[in-house]
Write a protein that holds these residues in place. Structure first.
Motif, mmCIF file in Angstrom:
data_model
loop_
_atom_site.group_PDB
_atom_site.id
_atom_site.type_symbol
_atom_site.label_atom_id
_atom_site.label_comp_id
_atom_site.label_asym_id
_atom_site.label_seq_id
_atom_site.Cartn_x
_atom_site.Cartn_y
_atom_site.Cartn_z
ATOM 1 N N PRO A 1 0.836 -1.213 0.000
ATOM 2 C CA PRO A 1 0.000 0.000 0.000
ATOM 3 C C PRO A 1 0.866 1.256 0.000
ATOM 4 C CG PRO A 1 -0.008 -1.072 2.164
ATOM 5 C CD PRO A 1 0.657 -2.013 1.219
ATOM 6 N N GLU B 1 -5.650 -0.450 0.618
ATOM 7 C CA GLU B 1 -4.948 -0.304 1.896
ATOM 8 C C GLU B 1 -4.184 -1.563 2.303
ATOM 9 O OE1 GLU B 1 -8.646 -1.309 4.961
ATOM 10 O OE2 GLU B 1 -7.916 0.741 4.750
ATOM 11 N N ASN B 2 -4.552 -2.725 1.785
ATOM 12 C CA ASN B 2 -3.796 -3.954 2.063
ATOM 13 C C ASN B 2 -2.807 -4.291 0.952
ATOM 14 O OD1 ASN B 2 -4.958 -4.375 4.502
ATOM 15 N ND2 ASN B 2 -5.997 -6.272 3.976
ATOM 16 N N SER C 1 -6.756 -7.757 -3.766
ATOM 17 C CA SER C 1 -6.150 -7.254 -2.532
ATOM 18 C C SER C 1 -6.273 -8.351 -1.490
ATOM 19 C CB SER C 1 -6.866 -5.987 -2.058
ATOM 20 O OG SER C 1 -6.242 -5.465 -0.902
ATOM 21 N N PRO D 1 -6.090 -10.530 2.228
ATOM 22 C CA PRO D 1 -6.717 -10.239 3.522
ATOM 23 C C PRO D 1 -5.800 -9.539 4.508
ATOM 24 C CG PRO D 1 -6.198 -12.566 3.345
ATOM 25 C CD PRO D 1 -5.959 -11.980 1.998
ATOM 26 N N GLU D 2 -4.492 -9.582 4.274
ATOM 27 C CA GLU D 2 -3.530 -8.900 5.127
ATOM 28 C C GLU D 2 -2.612 -8.047 4.247
ATOM 29 O OE1 GLU D 2 -1.537 -11.684 7.617
ATOM 30 O OE2 GLU D 2 -3.405 -12.659 8.236
ATOM 31 N N LYS D 3 -1.902 -7.100 4.883
ATOM 32 C CA LYS D 3 -1.103 -6.146 4.112
ATOM 33 C C LYS D 3 0.065 -6.818 3.396
ATOM 34 C CE LYS D 3 -2.051 -1.850 6.586
ATOM 35 N NZ LYS D 3 -1.487 -0.760 7.398
ATOM 36 N N THR E 1 3.714 -6.680 2.343
ATOM 37 C CA THR E 1 4.852 -5.988 2.961
ATOM 38 C C THR E 1 6.067 -5.903 2.049
ATOM 39 O OG1 THR E 1 5.595 -8.059 3.970
ATOM 40 C CG2 THR E 1 4.122 -6.667 5.283
ATOM 41 N N MET F 1 -0.157 -15.733 5.288
ATOM 42 C CA MET F 1 -1.472 -15.198 5.616
ATOM 43 C C MET F 1 -2.491 -16.321 5.816
ATOM 44 S SD MET F 1 -1.790 -12.066 2.896
ATOM 45 C CE MET F 1 -0.448 -10.888 2.644
ATOM 46 N N GLU G 1 2.756 -6.548 13.695
ATOM 47 C CA GLU G 1 2.145 -5.497 12.873
ATOM 48 C C GLU G 1 1.476 -4.466 13.767
ATOM 49 O OE1 GLU G 1 -1.272 -4.912 9.412
ATOM 50 O OE2 GLU G 1 -0.643 -6.930 10.019
ATOM 51 N N LEU H 1 -1.291 -1.938 14.239
ATOM 52 C CA LEU H 1 -2.593 -1.661 13.636
ATOM 53 C C LEU H 1 -2.975 -0.192 13.774
ATOM 54 C CD1 LEU H 1 -4.547 -4.817 14.877
ATOM 55 C CD2 LEU H 1 -3.437 -4.471 12.666
ATOM 56 N N TYR I 1 -10.581 -3.923 16.196
ATOM 57 C CA TYR I 1 -9.486 -4.648 15.564
ATOM 58 C C TYR I 1 -9.446 -6.129 15.944
ATOM 59 C CZ TYR I 1 -7.226 -0.410 13.767
ATOM 60 O OH TYR I 1 -6.927 0.734 13.069
#
Length: 338
Positions: free
Chosen positions: A8, A57-58, A79, A81-83, A85, A103, A131, A133, A176
């Motif tokens: 992102p 955003e992910n 996209s 489910p998690e960012k 990196t 993930m 991570e 948040l 969260y």
């Protein structure tokens, strides 16, 4: 087959320009079938990317390419489910899905909370990755010089501001962490901070009662907020988290440094030396910096044949850069000197 991971915040235009440069370079591929496949994958990826305004955003993942064995052209853009990196681009004989596997595979998550009178950090520990948040900041005044009725009135105001901040922090925690709880992944919650706020937060009902039951005791004294504070809290909770990959890797790195300082011959590095030691069954544990190469995948498979425990690490581990630069991405702890 093209694999592209975009974290992102990276401008879409920059990624498209990179792909156009790669398309020009692909003209040098001698084998026509391969050249055509690479060009087609890149062109399709560009077409997909120019249809969006910004990276989600992910982050974003693209897999585009032709399967020579089964035939047919596929292109997936999503996209996760998690960012994401890492910023990773590769054309290869297969799609590189290894960055998504963590993930899917990590079934245990720990919530990480640091709270003080007007600051807070919310994070999670997933496998080897910490991570952040959200980081919160409020305004709760400290000491004042008022007396009499003014003192009592200001004390009440300060107490209300303090209560309001803890309440807001608790609401964020619920937002969260409840999804992890409801999916069955939340294993426990670590709660820490520099002063009395962590106990006030624990003693009151600022978070969902189901989350409160998962707070692990004792509460932890932490001197920092943000990522540094979360790392400090995790390392101070070794007994609770002893089976977590993050703790295991950090402990192994400390053990490697100890043996290097003693110069006792129980550390091995260099690909040729590691291969020889593996074939002798001499390597107990092996750390490999995960750069997504097929060579590393083969090394993992080879190591597991000999009962070696392998840790694939990335930038989520603070000392990973030390492994990458000092040992060319690979270092092992021997069972015995050779």
């Amino acid at each position: 087959m093209l694999s592209l991971y975009i974290p992102p915040g990276r401008p879409v235009a920059d990624v498209v320009n990179m792909l156009r440069q790669e398309a020009s370079i692909s003209q040098n591929i001698k084998l026509k079938r391969t050249r055509d496949a690479v060009e087609s994958a890149i062109t399709t990826a560009i077409d997909r990317l120019v249809s969006i305004n910004k990276i989600p955003e992910n982050g974003l993942v693209l897999f585009c390419g032709e399967n020579f064995d089964t035939g047919g052209f596929k292109c997936y853009m999503f996209s996760p489910p998690e960012k994401v990196t890492v910023y990773f681009y590769r054309t290869d004989k297969q799609f590189h899905t290894e960055f998504l596997e963590d993930m899917v595979e990590v079934s245990e998550v720990y919530g990480l909370l640091i709270v003080e009178r007007d600051q807070g950090t919310i994070g999670v520990l997933r496998g080897s990755r910490i991570e952040v948040l959200e980081e919160m900041e409020g305004y709760v005044p400290g000491k004042h010089m008022m007396g009499g009725q003014s003192q009592r009135r200001i004390d009440r105001i300060i107490e209300e501001l303090y209560h309001d901040f803890l309440k807001s922090f608790g609401e964020k925690v619920n937002n969260y962490l409840l999804p992890y709880l409801e999916s069955g992944k939340l294993k426990g919650i670590l709660l820490g901070g520099p002063g009395y706020a962590k106990k006030d937060f624990y003693d009151s009902d600022y978070i969902d009662y189901r989350l409160k039951k998962l707070i692990l005791l004792p509460l932890i004294d932490i001197g920092y907020q943000g990522e540094a504070g979360l790392r400090e809290m995790v390392m101070k909770s070794k007994d609770v988290l002893k089976n977590q990959k993050y703790i295991e890797v950090e402990d192994l790195i400390e053990e490697l440094k100890y043996h290097l300082a003693k110069d006792d011959g129980l550390v091995v590095y260099g690909k040729e030396e590691i291969n020889k030691a593996l074939q002798m069954g001499a390597i107990d544990k092996l750390i490999i910096f995960d750069d997504g190469t097929e060579e590393n995948e083969k090394m993992v498979q080879e190591a597991e044949k000999y009962g070696t425990k392998v840790y694939l690490v990335g930038d989520e581990i603070p000392e990973a850069e030390w492994v990458r630069k000092t040992f060319s991405g690979m270092v092992g702890k021997l069972r015995f000197r050779i």
